[in-house]
Design a protein around this motif. Structure first.
Motif, PDB file in Angstrom:
ATOM      1  N   ALA A  34       0.786  -1.123   0.144  1.00 41.93           N
ATOM      2  CA  ALA A  34      -0.010  -0.076   0.159  1.00 41.93           C
ATOM      3  C   ALA A  34       0.908   1.230  -0.156  1.00 41.93           C
ATOM      4  O   ALA A  34       1.966   1.367   0.633  1.00 41.93           O
ATOM      5  N   GLY A  35       0.569   2.191  -0.752  1.00 41.19           N
ATOM      6  CA  GLY A  35       1.204   3.480  -0.774  1.00 41.19           C
ATOM      7  C   GLY A  35       2.186   3.453  -1.796  1.00 41.19           C
ATOM      8  O   GLY A  35       3.326   4.223  -1.790  1.00 41.19           O
ATOM      9  N   THR A  52      -0.647  -1.091  -9.770  1.00 40.20           N
ATOM     10  CA  THR A  52      -1.294  -0.513  -8.260  1.00 40.20           C
ATOM     11  C   THR A  52      -0.982  -1.450  -7.075  1.00 40.20           C
ATOM     12  O   THR A  52      -0.747  -2.478  -7.337  1.00 40.20           O
ATOM     13  N   PRO A  70       6.747   5.658  -4.875  1.00 42.51           N
ATOM     14  CA  PRO A  70       5.528   6.091  -3.894  1.00 42.51           C
ATOM     15  C   PRO A  70       4.257   6.460  -4.757  1.00 42.51           C
ATOM     16  O   PRO A  70       4.448   7.013  -5.735  1.00 42.51           O
ATOM     17  N   SER A  71       3.120   6.150  -4.308  1.00 41.42           N
ATOM     18  CA  SER A  71       1.994   6.335  -5.098  1.00 41.42           C
ATOM     19  C   SER A  71       1.296   7.463  -4.198  1.00 41.42           C
ATOM     20  O   SER A  71       0.257   8.091  -4.707  1.00 41.42           O
ATOM     21  N   VAL A  72       1.438   7.817  -2.867  1.00 42.97           N
ATOM     22  CA  VAL A  72       0.915   8.838  -2.265  1.00 42.97           C
ATOM     23  C   VAL A  72       1.773  10.088  -2.429  1.00 42.97           C
ATOM     24  O   VAL A  72       2.658  10.343  -3.137  1.00 42.97           O
ATOM     25  N   GLU A  73       1.158  11.296  -1.851  1.00 40.37           N
ATOM     26  CA  GLU A  73       1.541  12.613  -1.916  1.00 40.37           C
ATOM     27  C   GLU A  73       3.129  12.777  -1.221  1.00 40.37           C
ATOM     28  O   GLU A  73       3.063  12.188  -0.182  1.00 40.37           O
ATOM     29  N   LEU A  89       9.018  10.608   2.814  1.00 37.13           N
ATOM     30  CA  LEU A  89       8.230  11.047   1.947  1.00 37.13           C
ATOM     31  C   LEU A  89       8.284  12.647   1.682  1.00 37.13           C
ATOM     32  O   LEU A  89       8.070  13.559   0.912  1.00 37.13           O
ATOM     33  N   ARG A 113       3.680  20.167  -2.602  1.00 38.39           N
ATOM     34  CA  ARG A 113       3.090  18.709  -2.694  1.00 38.39           C
ATOM     35  C   ARG A 113       2.864  18.290  -3.826  1.00 38.39           C
ATOM     36  O   ARG A 113       2.488  18.802  -4.681  1.00 38.39           O
ATOM     37  N   ALA A 115       2.922  14.160  -6.533  1.00 38.25           N
ATOM     38  CA  ALA A 115       2.823  13.013  -6.698  1.00 38.25           C
ATOM     39  C   ALA A 115       3.066  12.353  -8.116  1.00 38.25           C
ATOM     40  O   ALA A 115       2.824  13.282  -9.070  1.00 38.25           O
ATOM     41  N   THR A 187      -0.130  18.730  -6.137  1.00 36.98           N
ATOM     42  CA  THR A 187      -1.405  18.616  -5.356  1.00 36.98           C
ATOM     43  C   THR A 187      -1.671  19.871  -4.372  1.00 36.98           C
ATOM     44  O   THR A 187      -2.596  20.082  -3.986  1.00 36.98           O
TER      45      THR A 187
END
Length: 304
Positions: A34-35, A52, A70-73, A89, A113, A115, A187
């Motif tokens: 995840a993430g 994913t 990383p897939s998150v911000e 991050l 920020r 992604a 973002t």
């Protein structure tokens, strides 16, 4: 081959084939945590196949591996100490030194920020790799902000008041365009404090002078009224009544407490009668002679 031999061969081969198939299936199942985003590499070359978070089937027809991103911000904060990063991050760096459109020098703090765009993951991997994304954001955002602030329309006045919001929007658009070119999606953007150096000191001195002038004007009326009352009080000093001194008694004691010439005010003095303030006044040896003696006189009497 007899029937018995065939049965024995089948009995031996079926478990072997089942174990081999299980090993192939297990090795082909890839789990992306995840993430994170997974980029499939075949024979060391990046493909357009991005994964994913979750379990995915990747056939082992060729040598295959998955690189995680990383897939998150993520965030880059300019103007903070490098030790203040909360996680991997978040990255920090020094404030950006640049010149405004009116040639005023400024140190700008900001936060970006961002992604990774999953469809552009191959481009990000081939150009920067997992460890180069933060460096890209630092360089690209700094270059875009420097160019935007060097516009002649951006001056010191545009960094204050309602014009600051327009300047922040302009910088956000410039940073967004710069990072989207490299496969990153912005973002959020926040313009932090701007240090103008000597120019900022002049601005602060001007602001303080304005409020100090307003304070003097506000206190002028009080001082005028007090002077008028003191003038009328001089006409009543010859009388034997203490009522003439009650008006200034509170002010006299307040001025005494606030004095900085070595006079100290202590607890009640036993010799004072009822109805008197009764504070003990002690003179500092470094204070001028007679300063405490005059202050120690009871209200309404002349100093000896």
């Amino acid at each position: 081959m007899s029937t018995a031999a065939t049965v024995i061969l089948v009995v031996l081969l079926v478990p072997i084939l089942a174990i081999f198939a299980w090993m192939v299936v297990t090795a082909s199942m890839i789990k992306v945590p995840a993430g994170a985003l997974g980029l499939v590499l075949k024979n060391g070359r990046a493909t357009d196949h991005s994964l994913t978070p979750g379990r995915h089937w990747v056939p082992l027809l060729r040598k295959t591996m998955v690189v995680e991103y990383p897939s998150v911000e993520m965030a880059y904060r300019a103007g903070e100490d490098t030790s203040s990063a909360a996680s991997q991050l978040d990255r920090t760096g020094p404030s950006l030194s640049c010149a405004l459109g009116d040639r005023a020098l400024a140190d700008v703090a900001y936060t970006v920020r961002y992604a990774i765009v999953p469809e552009r993951l191959r481009t990000v991997h081939e150009r920067f790799g997992p460890e180069g994304v933060h460096g890209l954001v630092r360089d690209a955002s700094g270059r875009a902000i420097s160019r935007a602030l060097s516009d002649p329309a951006v001056t010191v006045e545009t960094l204050f008041g309602s014009a600051r919001s327009d300047t922040e929007t302009r910088l956000a658009e410039a940073v967004t365009a710069a990072l989207e070119e490299h496969g990153l999606r912005v973002t959020g953007f926040v313009l932090g404090p701007v240090d103008l150096g000597r120019t900022g000191e002049v601005i602060q001195a001007t602001v303080r002078a304005t409020f100090e002038l307003a304070l003097e004007e506000a206190e002028a009326a009080t001082r005028i009224a007090r002077a008028q009352n003191d003038g009328r009080l001089e006409q009543e000093i010859t009388t034997a009544r203490e009522d003439a001194w009650r008006y200034r008694e509170t002010d006299l004691w307040r001025d005494l407490v606030q004095r900085s010439d070595g006079v100290q005010v202590g607890r009640r003095r036993p010799g004072y009668g009822p109805g008197r303030m009764g504070l003990t006044v002690r003179e500092d040896p470094a204070a001028p002679q007679g300063a405490a003696a005059a202050a120690d006189q009871p209200p309404g009497t002349e100093p000896q």
